[in-house]
Design an enzyme around this catalytic site. Structure first.
Site, PDB file in Angstrom:
ATOM      1  N   HIS A 442       0.816  -1.212   0.000  1.00  0.00           N
ATOM      2  CA  HIS A 442       0.000   0.000   0.000  1.00  0.00           C
ATOM      3  C   HIS A 442       0.852   1.265   0.000  1.00  0.00           C
ATOM      4  O   HIS A 442       2.055   1.249   0.259  1.00  0.00           O
ATOM      5  CB  HIS A 442      -0.974   0.001   1.178  1.00  0.00           C
ATOM      6  CG  HIS A 442      -0.328   0.061   2.538  1.00  0.00           C
ATOM      7  ND1 HIS A 442      -0.037   1.244   3.175  1.00  0.00           N
ATOM      8  CD2 HIS A 442       0.057  -0.938   3.381  1.00  0.00           C
ATOM      9  CE1 HIS A 442       0.500   0.993   4.357  1.00  0.00           C
ATOM     10  NE2 HIS A 442       0.573  -0.325   4.504  1.00  0.00           N
ATOM     11  N   CYS A 461       2.107  -5.156   7.060  1.00  0.00           N
ATOM     12  CA  CYS A 461       1.900  -4.845   5.644  1.00  0.00           C
ATOM     13  C   CYS A 461       3.127  -4.133   5.078  1.00  0.00           C
ATOM     14  O   CYS A 461       4.014  -3.709   5.816  1.00  0.00           O
ATOM     15  CB  CYS A 461       0.650  -3.990   5.467  1.00  0.00           C
ATOM     16  SG  CYS A 461      -0.878  -4.881   5.820  1.00  0.00           S
TER      17      CYS A 461
END
Length: 542
Positions: A442, A461
Protein backbone atom coordinates in the site's frame (compact mmCIF):
# COMPACT_ATOMS: atom_id res chain seq x y z
CA UNK A 1 30.99 -46.90 -53.96
CA UNK A 2 29.47 -50.37 -54.58
CA UNK A 3 27.38 -52.40 -52.12
CA UNK A 4 30.30 -54.54 -50.93
CA UNK A 5 32.48 -51.49 -50.33
CA UNK A 6 29.60 -49.86 -48.43
CA UNK A 7 29.26 -52.89 -46.17
CA UNK A 8 33.02 -53.07 -45.66
CA UNK A 9 33.04 -49.42 -44.60
CA UNK A 10 29.87 -49.33 -42.50
CA UNK A 11 30.16 -52.54 -40.47
CA UNK A 12 33.25 -51.46 -38.44
CA UNK A 13 31.67 -48.01 -37.88
CA UNK A 14 28.42 -49.52 -36.60
CA UNK A 15 30.29 -51.89 -34.32
CA UNK A 16 32.29 -49.00 -32.91
CA UNK A 17 29.11 -46.98 -32.29
CA UNK A 18 27.47 -49.91 -30.55
CA UNK A 19 30.48 -50.35 -28.29
CA UNK A 20 30.45 -46.65 -27.39
CA UNK A 21 26.71 -46.73 -26.76
CA UNK A 22 27.12 -49.14 -23.83
CA UNK A 23 25.97 -52.67 -23.19
CA UNK A 24 23.91 -54.38 -25.85
CA UNK A 25 20.26 -55.15 -25.24
CA UNK A 26 21.10 -58.70 -24.37
CA UNK A 27 23.69 -57.55 -21.86
CA UNK A 28 21.19 -55.18 -20.25
CA UNK A 29 18.63 -57.97 -19.99
CA UNK A 30 21.29 -60.21 -18.49
CA UNK A 31 22.18 -57.53 -15.93
CA UNK A 32 18.51 -56.99 -15.13
CA UNK A 33 18.02 -60.68 -14.47
CA UNK A 34 21.29 -61.23 -12.60
CA UNK A 35 21.22 -62.56 -9.04
CA UNK A 36 22.17 -59.09 -7.73
CA UNK A 37 19.31 -57.48 -9.69
CA UNK A 38 16.95 -60.04 -8.23
CA UNK A 39 18.21 -59.26 -4.72
CA UNK A 40 17.71 -55.53 -5.34
CA UNK A 41 14.21 -56.14 -6.68
CA UNK A 42 13.31 -58.12 -3.58
CA UNK A 43 14.21 -55.18 -1.36
CA UNK A 44 12.63 -52.43 -3.48
CA UNK A 45 9.17 -53.01 -2.03
CA UNK A 46 10.45 -51.40 1.18
CA UNK A 47 12.00 -48.44 -0.67
CA UNK A 48 10.47 -45.05 -1.35
CA UNK A 49 8.80 -43.97 -4.58
CA UNK A 50 11.86 -42.10 -5.93
CA UNK A 51 14.15 -45.07 -5.37
CA UNK A 52 11.67 -47.40 -7.05
CA UNK A 53 11.39 -44.99 -10.01
CA UNK A 54 15.19 -44.85 -10.35
CA UNK A 55 15.54 -48.63 -10.56
CA UNK A 56 12.45 -48.92 -12.77
CA UNK A 57 14.09 -46.88 -15.54
CA UNK A 58 17.15 -49.11 -15.19
CA UNK A 59 15.09 -52.29 -15.50
CA UNK A 60 16.23 -53.08 -11.92
CA UNK A 61 19.90 -53.15 -13.00
CA UNK A 62 22.44 -52.52 -10.20
CA UNK A 63 23.97 -49.04 -10.29
CA UNK A 64 27.08 -49.43 -8.14
CA UNK A 65 28.91 -52.61 -9.17
CA UNK A 66 31.94 -50.70 -10.51
CA UNK A 67 34.38 -49.35 -7.91
CA UNK A 68 35.24 -46.45 -10.23
CA UNK A 69 31.61 -45.33 -10.22
CA UNK A 70 31.55 -45.31 -6.43
CA UNK A 71 34.85 -43.42 -6.26
CA UNK A 72 33.62 -40.81 -8.75
CA UNK A 73 30.41 -40.34 -6.76
CA UNK A 74 32.31 -39.96 -3.49
CA UNK A 75 34.56 -37.33 -5.08
CA UNK A 76 31.52 -35.44 -6.38
CA UNK A 77 29.91 -35.43 -2.93
CA UNK A 78 32.93 -33.56 -1.59
CA UNK A 79 32.05 -30.67 -3.94
CA UNK A 80 28.69 -30.02 -2.25
CA UNK A 81 30.45 -27.67 0.16
CA UNK A 82 30.39 -25.17 -2.70
CA UNK A 83 26.61 -25.03 -2.29
CA UNK A 84 26.81 -24.42 1.45
CA UNK A 85 25.89 -28.03 2.23
CA UNK A 86 28.04 -30.25 4.45
CA UNK A 87 29.71 -33.01 2.39
CA UNK A 88 30.18 -35.12 5.52
CA UNK A 89 26.40 -35.45 5.82
CA UNK A 90 26.48 -37.79 2.82
CA UNK A 91 29.46 -39.82 4.17
CA UNK A 92 31.44 -40.10 0.93
CA UNK A 93 34.33 -41.96 2.56
CA UNK A 94 31.94 -44.45 4.15
CA UNK A 95 30.51 -45.15 0.69
CA UNK A 96 33.91 -46.24 -0.60
CA UNK A 97 34.47 -48.41 2.47
CA UNK A 98 30.95 -49.85 2.16
CA UNK A 99 31.62 -50.86 -1.44
CA UNK A 100 34.79 -52.71 -0.43
CA UNK A 101 32.96 -54.59 2.30
CA UNK A 102 30.01 -55.52 0.06
CA UNK A 103 32.13 -56.61 -2.91
CA UNK A 104 35.09 -57.99 -1.01
CA UNK A 105 35.83 -61.54 -0.05
CA UNK A 106 33.28 -61.49 2.77
CA UNK A 107 30.58 -59.87 0.66
CA UNK A 108 27.42 -61.59 -0.46
CA UNK A 109 24.39 -60.78 -2.60
CA UNK A 110 22.36 -59.48 0.34
CA UNK A 111 25.10 -57.08 1.41
CA UNK A 112 25.70 -55.95 -2.20
CA UNK A 113 21.97 -55.28 -2.73
CA UNK A 114 21.80 -53.26 0.48
CA UNK A 115 24.85 -51.25 -0.58
CA UNK A 116 23.45 -50.58 -4.06
CA UNK A 117 20.18 -49.28 -2.64
CA UNK A 118 21.98 -47.22 0.01
CA UNK A 119 24.29 -45.55 -2.53
CA UNK A 120 21.31 -44.74 -4.75
CA UNK A 121 19.44 -43.33 -1.75
CA UNK A 122 22.41 -41.07 -0.94
CA UNK A 123 22.49 -39.87 -4.55
CA UNK A 124 18.78 -39.05 -4.59
CA UNK A 125 19.07 -37.31 -1.20
CA UNK A 126 21.96 -35.13 -2.37
CA UNK A 127 20.10 -34.20 -5.55
CA UNK A 128 16.94 -33.39 -3.63
CA UNK A 129 18.89 -31.18 -1.21
CA UNK A 130 20.58 -29.35 -4.08
CA UNK A 131 17.32 -28.88 -5.89
CA UNK A 132 14.86 -27.84 -3.18
CA UNK A 133 16.86 -27.54 0.06
CA UNK A 134 18.05 -29.81 2.83
CA UNK A 135 15.36 -28.54 5.21
CA UNK A 136 11.61 -28.15 5.10
CA UNK A 137 11.08 -24.40 5.66
CA UNK A 138 7.85 -25.11 7.55
CA UNK A 139 9.95 -26.75 10.27
CA UNK A 140 11.89 -23.49 10.68
CA UNK A 141 9.12 -20.92 10.16
CA UNK A 142 5.61 -21.99 11.27
CA UNK A 143 4.11 -19.14 9.20
CA UNK A 144 5.77 -20.33 5.97
CA UNK A 145 3.27 -20.31 3.10
CA UNK A 146 5.39 -20.58 -0.06
CA UNK A 147 4.97 -23.94 -1.83
CA UNK A 148 8.20 -25.56 -3.01
CA UNK A 149 7.60 -26.26 -6.67
CA UNK A 150 10.84 -27.92 -7.74
CA UNK A 151 10.33 -30.24 -10.74
CA UNK A 152 10.56 -34.02 -10.43
CA UNK A 153 13.95 -35.60 -11.09
CA UNK A 154 14.55 -36.97 -14.59
CA UNK A 155 15.30 -40.55 -13.59
CA UNK A 156 16.27 -41.67 -17.10
CA UNK A 157 18.84 -38.87 -17.39
CA UNK A 158 20.06 -39.61 -13.88
CA UNK A 159 20.52 -43.30 -14.70
CA UNK A 160 22.60 -42.39 -17.74
CA UNK A 161 24.69 -39.98 -15.64
CA UNK A 162 25.45 -42.75 -13.13
CA UNK A 163 26.51 -45.17 -15.86
CA UNK A 164 28.75 -42.48 -17.37
CA UNK A 165 30.06 -41.35 -13.94
CA UNK A 166 28.95 -37.76 -14.65
CA UNK A 167 27.92 -36.85 -11.10
CA UNK A 168 28.96 -33.20 -11.03
CA UNK A 169 26.99 -32.69 -14.25
CA UNK A 170 23.96 -34.29 -12.56
CA UNK A 171 24.41 -31.91 -9.62
CA UNK A 172 24.65 -28.91 -11.93
CA UNK A 173 21.43 -29.83 -13.70
CA UNK A 174 19.33 -29.77 -10.53
CA UNK A 175 20.71 -26.61 -8.94
CA UNK A 176 18.39 -23.58 -9.16
CA UNK A 177 19.05 -22.15 -12.63
CA UNK A 178 18.90 -18.51 -11.62
CA UNK A 179 21.69 -15.93 -11.47
CA UNK A 180 21.26 -15.05 -7.74
CA UNK A 181 22.02 -18.64 -6.74
CA UNK A 182 25.20 -18.80 -8.81
CA UNK A 183 26.30 -15.41 -7.46
CA UNK A 184 25.86 -16.68 -3.91
CA UNK A 185 27.95 -19.77 -4.74
CA UNK A 186 30.66 -17.55 -6.20
CA UNK A 187 30.52 -15.32 -3.13
CA UNK A 188 30.80 -18.34 -0.83
CA UNK A 189 33.95 -19.51 -2.63
CA UNK A 190 35.40 -16.01 -2.37
CA UNK A 191 34.77 -15.66 1.37
CA UNK A 192 36.11 -19.13 2.03
CA UNK A 193 39.28 -18.10 0.25
CA UNK A 194 39.47 -15.03 2.48
CA UNK A 195 39.13 -17.36 5.48
CA UNK A 196 41.98 -19.57 4.19
CA UNK A 197 44.17 -16.46 3.89
CA UNK A 198 43.56 -15.55 7.52
CA UNK A 199 40.37 -13.45 7.41
CA UNK A 200 40.43 -9.75 8.18
CA UNK A 201 41.68 -7.59 11.06
CA UNK A 202 39.33 -6.65 13.88
CA UNK A 203 38.99 -2.94 14.60
CA UNK A 204 39.54 -2.18 18.30
CA UNK A 205 36.76 -0.69 20.41
CA UNK A 206 37.04 3.08 20.85
CA UNK A 207 34.99 5.84 22.43
CA UNK A 208 35.28 8.24 19.51
CA UNK A 209 34.12 7.43 15.99
CA UNK A 210 36.58 7.51 13.09
CA UNK A 211 35.72 10.38 10.76
CA UNK A 212 37.03 11.58 7.39
CA UNK A 213 40.06 13.77 7.97
CA UNK A 214 41.21 11.92 11.11
CA UNK A 215 44.85 10.91 11.56
CA UNK A 216 44.85 7.70 13.56
CA UNK A 217 46.58 4.31 13.76
CA UNK A 218 43.18 2.59 13.51
CA UNK A 219 42.82 4.02 10.01
CA UNK A 220 45.55 1.62 8.83
CA UNK A 221 43.50 -1.34 10.11
CA UNK A 222 40.38 0.08 8.48
CA UNK A 223 42.24 0.21 5.15
CA UNK A 224 43.36 -3.40 5.55
CA UNK A 225 39.86 -4.53 6.48
CA UNK A 226 38.23 -2.99 3.40
CA UNK A 227 41.05 -4.09 1.10
CA UNK A 228 40.50 -7.75 2.04
CA UNK A 229 37.00 -7.74 0.52
CA UNK A 230 38.03 -5.56 -2.43
CA UNK A 231 36.14 -2.52 -1.21
CA UNK A 232 39.35 -0.48 -1.18
CA UNK A 233 41.34 -1.32 -4.29
CA UNK A 234 44.43 0.80 -3.73
CA UNK A 235 46.42 0.69 -0.53
CA UNK A 236 48.97 3.27 0.51
CA UNK A 237 52.44 2.70 -0.89
CA UNK A 238 54.91 0.59 1.09
CA UNK A 239 57.62 3.15 1.73
CA UNK A 240 60.15 0.55 2.91
CA UNK A 241 59.96 -1.25 -0.44
CA UNK A 242 60.07 1.92 -2.54
CA UNK A 243 62.66 4.45 -1.33
CA UNK A 244 61.39 7.99 -1.73
CA UNK A 245 57.75 6.90 -1.84
CA UNK A 246 57.12 8.54 1.53
CA UNK A 247 57.35 11.96 -0.18
CA UNK A 248 54.62 11.09 -2.74
CA UNK A 249 52.44 8.53 -1.00
CA UNK A 250 49.54 9.59 1.24
CA UNK A 251 49.87 8.91 4.95
CA UNK A 252 48.14 5.51 5.53
CA UNK A 253 47.00 6.86 8.92
CA UNK A 254 45.02 9.64 7.24
CA UNK A 255 41.30 9.03 6.77
CA UNK A 256 41.14 10.49 3.26
CA UNK A 257 38.25 10.81 0.82
CA UNK A 258 39.10 7.60 -1.04
CA UNK A 259 38.79 5.64 2.18
CA UNK A 260 35.59 7.50 3.11
CA UNK A 261 34.04 6.56 -0.25
CA UNK A 262 34.91 2.90 0.40
CA UNK A 263 33.33 3.08 3.86
CA UNK A 264 30.16 4.59 2.40
CA UNK A 265 29.93 1.76 -0.14
CA UNK A 266 30.34 -0.75 2.69
CA UNK A 267 27.65 1.01 4.72
CA UNK A 268 25.16 1.05 1.84
CA UNK A 269 25.62 -2.68 1.25
CA UNK A 270 25.03 -3.39 4.94
CA UNK A 271 21.98 -1.08 5.14
CA UNK A 272 23.77 1.39 7.43
CA UNK A 273 23.56 5.16 7.19
CA UNK A 274 26.09 5.96 4.44
CA UNK A 275 27.83 8.87 6.17
CA UNK A 276 31.43 7.60 6.01
CA UNK A 277 31.70 7.71 9.81
CA UNK A 278 32.92 4.54 11.49
CA UNK A 279 30.81 4.56 14.63
CA UNK A 280 29.66 1.67 16.79
CA UNK A 281 27.23 0.14 14.26
CA UNK A 282 29.62 0.35 11.30
CA UNK A 283 32.49 -1.00 13.40
CA UNK A 284 30.29 -3.90 14.54
CA UNK A 285 29.49 -4.77 10.89
CA UNK A 286 33.18 -4.55 9.95
CA UNK A 287 34.10 -6.83 12.87
CA UNK A 288 31.73 -9.70 12.05
CA UNK A 289 34.18 -12.61 11.61
CA UNK A 290 34.57 -14.12 8.16
CA UNK A 291 33.31 -17.52 9.36
CA UNK A 292 30.01 -15.90 10.41
CA UNK A 293 29.68 -14.26 6.99
CA UNK A 294 30.31 -17.68 5.41
CA UNK A 295 27.51 -19.18 7.50
CA UNK A 296 25.24 -16.31 6.48
CA UNK A 297 25.89 -17.04 2.80
CA UNK A 298 25.29 -20.77 3.37
CA UNK A 299 21.88 -20.33 4.95
CA UNK A 300 20.80 -17.91 2.23
CA UNK A 301 21.79 -20.50 -0.36
CA UNK A 302 19.36 -22.80 1.45
CA UNK A 303 16.66 -20.11 1.25
CA UNK A 304 17.39 -19.76 -2.45
CA UNK A 305 16.88 -23.51 -2.94
CA UNK A 306 13.45 -23.19 -1.31
CA UNK A 307 12.36 -20.41 -3.63
CA UNK A 308 14.19 -20.33 -6.95
CA UNK A 309 12.15 -22.84 -8.92
CA UNK A 310 9.38 -22.43 -11.43
CA UNK A 311 9.44 -18.64 -11.33
CA UNK A 312 7.19 -17.05 -13.96
CA UNK A 313 8.55 -14.64 -16.54
CA UNK A 314 6.75 -11.72 -14.86
CA UNK A 315 6.31 -11.51 -11.09
CA UNK A 316 6.73 -9.25 -8.05
CA UNK A 317 9.41 -10.11 -5.48
CA UNK A 318 9.35 -8.47 -2.06
CA UNK A 319 12.75 -8.73 -0.34
CA UNK A 320 11.74 -8.29 3.29
CA UNK A 321 15.15 -8.03 5.00
CA UNK A 322 16.50 -5.93 2.11
CA UNK A 323 13.57 -3.48 2.26
CA UNK A 324 13.13 -3.64 -1.51
CA UNK A 325 10.43 -4.57 -4.02
CA UNK A 326 11.29 -5.72 -7.54
CA UNK A 327 8.77 -6.08 -10.34
CA UNK A 328 10.12 -8.31 -13.11
CA UNK A 329 8.04 -7.06 -16.03
CA UNK A 330 6.96 -9.09 -19.09
CA UNK A 331 9.26 -7.02 -21.35
CA UNK A 332 12.33 -8.00 -19.32
CA UNK A 333 12.72 -4.67 -17.54
CA UNK A 334 12.88 -4.55 -13.74
CA UNK A 335 11.16 -1.87 -11.67
CA UNK A 336 12.58 -1.51 -8.16
CA UNK A 337 11.71 0.62 -5.18
CA UNK A 338 12.12 0.96 -1.43
CA UNK A 339 9.64 -0.52 1.00
CA UNK A 340 8.79 -0.40 4.70
CA UNK A 341 8.13 -3.79 6.32
CA UNK A 342 6.86 -5.10 9.65
CA UNK A 343 8.52 -4.41 12.96
CA UNK A 344 10.39 -7.33 14.57
CA UNK A 345 7.39 -8.04 16.80
CA UNK A 346 4.92 -7.72 13.87
CA UNK A 347 6.75 -9.57 11.18
CA UNK A 348 5.93 -9.46 7.50
CA UNK A 349 5.35 -13.12 6.54
CA UNK A 350 6.97 -15.13 3.76
CA UNK A 351 4.33 -16.17 1.26
CA UNK A 352 3.48 -16.74 -2.38
CA UNK A 353 0.26 -15.38 -3.89
CA UNK A 354 -1.10 -13.36 -6.82
CA UNK A 355 -2.03 -9.69 -7.03
CA UNK A 356 -5.69 -9.68 -8.04
CA UNK A 357 -7.02 -6.15 -7.50
CA UNK A 358 -6.46 -2.67 -6.09
CA UNK A 359 -8.47 -0.65 -3.61
CA UNK A 360 -8.35 3.02 -4.58
CA UNK A 361 -9.06 5.69 -1.96
CA UNK A 362 -9.19 2.93 0.66
CA UNK A 363 -10.69 3.13 4.10
CA UNK A 364 -8.81 1.26 6.81
CA UNK A 365 -10.48 -1.08 9.23
CA UNK A 366 -8.00 -1.24 12.08
CA UNK A 367 -6.84 -4.85 12.70
CA UNK A 368 -7.43 -6.33 16.18
CA UNK A 369 -3.75 -6.38 17.22
CA UNK A 370 -3.18 -2.74 16.26
CA UNK A 371 -6.50 -1.78 17.85
CA UNK A 372 -5.59 -3.47 21.11
CA UNK A 373 -1.92 -2.50 21.36
CA UNK A 374 -1.74 0.91 19.67
CA UNK A 375 -5.08 2.63 19.11
CA UNK A 376 -6.98 1.88 22.33
CA UNK A 377 -4.18 3.25 24.56
CA UNK A 378 -4.16 6.45 22.49
CA UNK A 379 -7.96 6.82 22.74
CA UNK A 380 -7.91 6.25 26.49
CA UNK A 381 -5.46 9.09 26.85
CA UNK A 382 -7.37 11.46 24.55
CA UNK A 383 -10.72 10.79 22.89
CA UNK A 384 -9.87 13.56 20.43
CA UNK A 385 -7.53 11.06 18.75
CA UNK A 386 -10.59 9.66 16.92
CA UNK A 387 -11.47 13.02 15.34
CA UNK A 388 -7.89 13.96 14.48
CA UNK A 389 -7.34 10.62 12.73
CA UNK A 390 -10.83 10.60 11.15
CA UNK A 391 -11.69 7.27 12.75
CA UNK A 392 -15.30 6.11 12.95
CA UNK A 393 -16.57 3.77 15.67
CA UNK A 394 -18.78 0.95 14.35
CA UNK A 395 -20.77 -1.96 15.74
CA UNK A 396 -19.94 -5.51 14.55
CA UNK A 397 -22.71 -5.12 11.93
CA UNK A 398 -21.23 -1.84 10.67
CA UNK A 399 -23.61 0.63 12.35
CA UNK A 400 -22.07 3.93 13.59
CA UNK A 401 -21.68 4.26 17.37
CA UNK A 402 -21.32 7.37 19.53
CA UNK A 403 -17.72 7.39 20.86
CA UNK A 404 -18.92 9.10 24.05
CA UNK A 405 -21.15 6.14 24.85
CA UNK A 406 -18.38 3.51 24.54
CA UNK A 407 -16.63 2.26 27.67
CA UNK A 408 -13.09 2.50 26.33
CA UNK A 409 -11.70 0.46 29.22
CA UNK A 410 -13.96 -2.42 28.11
CA UNK A 411 -15.05 -1.47 24.58
CA UNK A 412 -16.32 -4.92 23.70
CA UNK A 413 -16.77 -6.08 20.11
CA UNK A 414 -16.41 -2.84 18.16
CA UNK A 415 -14.73 -1.87 14.89
CA UNK A 416 -12.70 1.25 14.16
CA UNK A 417 -12.50 2.44 10.58
CA UNK A 418 -10.36 5.29 9.29
CA UNK A 419 -11.92 7.34 6.51
CA UNK A 420 -10.33 7.59 3.06
CA UNK A 421 -8.14 10.60 2.42
CA UNK A 422 -4.61 11.96 2.67
CA UNK A 423 -4.25 10.92 6.34
CA UNK A 424 -5.39 7.36 5.81
CA UNK A 425 -2.74 4.83 6.85
CA UNK A 426 -3.06 3.07 3.49
CA UNK A 427 -2.64 6.25 1.46
CA UNK A 428 -4.35 6.43 -1.92
CA UNK A 429 -4.15 2.81 -3.04
CA UNK A 430 -3.85 -0.67 -1.55
CA UNK A 431 -2.64 -3.59 -3.69
CA UNK A 432 -4.42 -6.80 -2.70
CA UNK A 433 -3.48 -10.49 -2.89
CA UNK A 434 -5.14 -13.46 -1.14
CA UNK A 435 -3.36 -14.59 2.05
CA UNK A 436 -4.19 -15.75 5.57
CA UNK A 437 -2.18 -12.96 7.23
CA UNK A 438 -4.33 -10.08 5.90
CA UNK A 439 -1.25 -8.25 4.61
CA UNK A 440 -1.04 -6.21 1.41
CA UNK A 441 1.08 -3.61 -0.40
CA UNK A 442 0.00 0.00 0.00
CA UNK A 443 0.71 3.70 -0.20
CA UNK A 444 1.50 5.71 2.94
CA UNK A 445 1.34 9.32 4.12
CA UNK A 446 4.59 8.73 6.06
CA UNK A 447 6.89 9.17 3.08
CA UNK A 448 9.82 10.26 5.23
CA UNK A 449 10.44 6.70 6.40
CA UNK A 450 11.66 5.71 2.94
CA UNK A 451 14.77 7.82 3.51
CA UNK A 452 15.92 5.49 6.30
CA UNK A 453 18.33 2.67 5.46
CA UNK A 454 16.62 0.18 7.80
CA UNK A 455 12.86 0.38 7.43
CA UNK A 456 11.06 -2.09 9.74
CA UNK A 457 8.31 0.23 10.99
CA UNK A 458 4.98 -1.23 9.83
CA UNK A 459 2.54 -3.63 11.48
CA UNK A 460 3.17 -6.36 8.89
CA UNK A 461 1.90 -4.84 5.64
CA UNK A 462 4.33 -3.45 3.08
CA UNK A 463 4.47 0.25 2.27
CA UNK A 464 5.82 0.96 -1.22
CA UNK A 465 7.61 4.09 -2.36
CA UNK A 466 6.31 5.19 -5.75
CA UNK A 467 3.29 2.92 -5.43
CA UNK A 468 1.23 4.83 -8.02
CA UNK A 469 3.87 4.25 -10.69
CA UNK A 470 3.97 0.58 -9.70
CA UNK A 471 0.18 0.27 -9.86
CA UNK A 472 0.07 1.85 -13.32
CA UNK A 473 2.73 -0.57 -14.58
CA UNK A 474 0.61 -3.48 -13.33
CA UNK A 475 -2.45 -2.03 -15.09
CA UNK A 476 -0.51 -1.54 -18.33
CA UNK A 477 1.25 -4.92 -18.32
CA UNK A 478 -2.01 -6.82 -17.75
CA UNK A 479 -3.94 -4.83 -20.40
CA UNK A 480 -6.37 -3.69 -17.72
CA UNK A 481 -7.10 -0.40 -19.49
CA UNK A 482 -7.10 1.71 -16.31
CA UNK A 483 -5.56 5.02 -15.25
CA UNK A 484 -4.63 4.97 -11.57
CA UNK A 485 -4.53 8.76 -11.23
CA UNK A 486 -7.99 9.13 -12.78
CA UNK A 487 -9.40 6.47 -10.46
CA UNK A 488 -7.99 8.27 -7.42
CA UNK A 489 -9.18 11.69 -8.61
CA UNK A 490 -12.73 10.31 -8.91
CA UNK A 491 -12.71 10.22 -5.10
CA UNK A 492 -14.65 6.99 -4.67
CA UNK A 493 -13.54 4.06 -2.55
CA UNK A 494 -13.70 1.09 -4.89
CA UNK A 495 -12.03 -2.22 -5.75
CA UNK A 496 -10.55 -2.39 -9.24
CA UNK A 497 -9.56 -5.82 -10.60
CA UNK A 498 -6.54 -6.56 -12.76
CA UNK A 499 -7.40 -8.16 -16.10
CA UNK A 500 -5.12 -11.04 -15.08
CA UNK A 501 -3.39 -11.79 -11.77
CA UNK A 502 0.31 -11.07 -11.27
CA UNK A 503 2.39 -13.60 -9.24
CA UNK A 504 3.84 -12.26 -6.00
CA UNK A 505 6.49 -13.63 -3.63
CA UNK A 506 7.36 -12.24 -0.20
CA UNK A 507 10.68 -13.68 0.97
CA UNK A 508 13.36 -13.07 3.60
CA UNK A 509 17.02 -12.78 2.54
CA UNK A 510 19.88 -11.61 4.76
CA UNK A 511 22.45 -11.76 1.95
CA UNK A 512 21.88 -10.22 -1.45
CA UNK A 513 24.13 -11.07 -4.40
CA UNK A 514 24.28 -8.08 -6.73
CA UNK A 515 24.71 -8.18 -10.48
CA UNK A 516 28.28 -6.94 -9.93
CA UNK A 517 29.03 -10.04 -7.85
CA UNK A 518 29.32 -8.11 -4.60
CA UNK A 519 27.49 -9.48 -1.57
CA UNK A 520 25.34 -7.23 0.59
CA UNK A 521 24.86 -8.46 4.16
CA UNK A 522 21.65 -7.31 5.85
CA UNK A 523 20.74 -7.20 9.55
CA UNK A 524 18.68 -10.22 10.60
CA UNK A 525 15.75 -8.07 11.71
CA UNK A 526 13.48 -11.02 12.54
CA UNK A 527 16.22 -13.14 14.18
CA UNK A 528 15.65 -16.04 11.81
CA UNK A 529 19.23 -16.85 10.83
CA UNK A 530 20.35 -18.64 13.99
CA UNK A 531 17.56 -21.23 14.03
CA UNK A 532 18.07 -21.91 10.32
CA UNK A 533 21.83 -22.30 10.73
CA UNK A 534 21.44 -24.74 13.62
CA UNK A 535 19.01 -26.83 11.59
CA UNK A 536 21.23 -26.71 8.50
CA UNK A 537 24.24 -27.93 10.50
CA UNK A 538 22.32 -30.71 12.26
CA UNK A 539 23.82 -34.07 11.17
CA UNK A 540 21.84 -35.86 8.49
CA UNK A 541 20.43 -39.30 9.20
CA UNK A 542 20.47 -41.46 6.06
Amino acid sequence: MNARTCRTFLVPVLLTLLMLAGPAVGQEEEAATSPLAAAITARLAEAGDELQAFYAVRGQRPAWEDSRTVAAFAAALHTLGGDGLTPGDYRPDALVAGYRQAHGEEGDLERQARFDLHASRVLLTALRHLQRGKLDPRDIDPDWEIPIVAPALDMAALSRAVDAQRFEQAFAEVRPAYAPYERLRTGLARYRNIERLGGWPRLPARERALRPGDLDDDVVMLRERLAVIGELEVMAAATAAFPGAERAAPDPRRYDEGLAAAVRRFQRRHLLEADGIVGARTRAALNVPVDERIDQIRLNLERARWLLHGLPDAFVLVDIAGYQISYFRPDGEIWRSRIVVGRPYRRTPSLRSEITHFTVNPTWTIPPTILREDVLPAIRQDLGYLWRERIQVLSPSGEPLDPWEVDWERPGNIMLRQAAGPQNALGRVAIRFPNDHLVYLHDTPAQGLFAREQRAFSSGCIRVQGVLEFAQLLFDDTDSGRDIEALIDAGQTRNVPLAEPVPLILHYWTVHAGADGELAFRPDIYQRDEALLQALDRPLVL
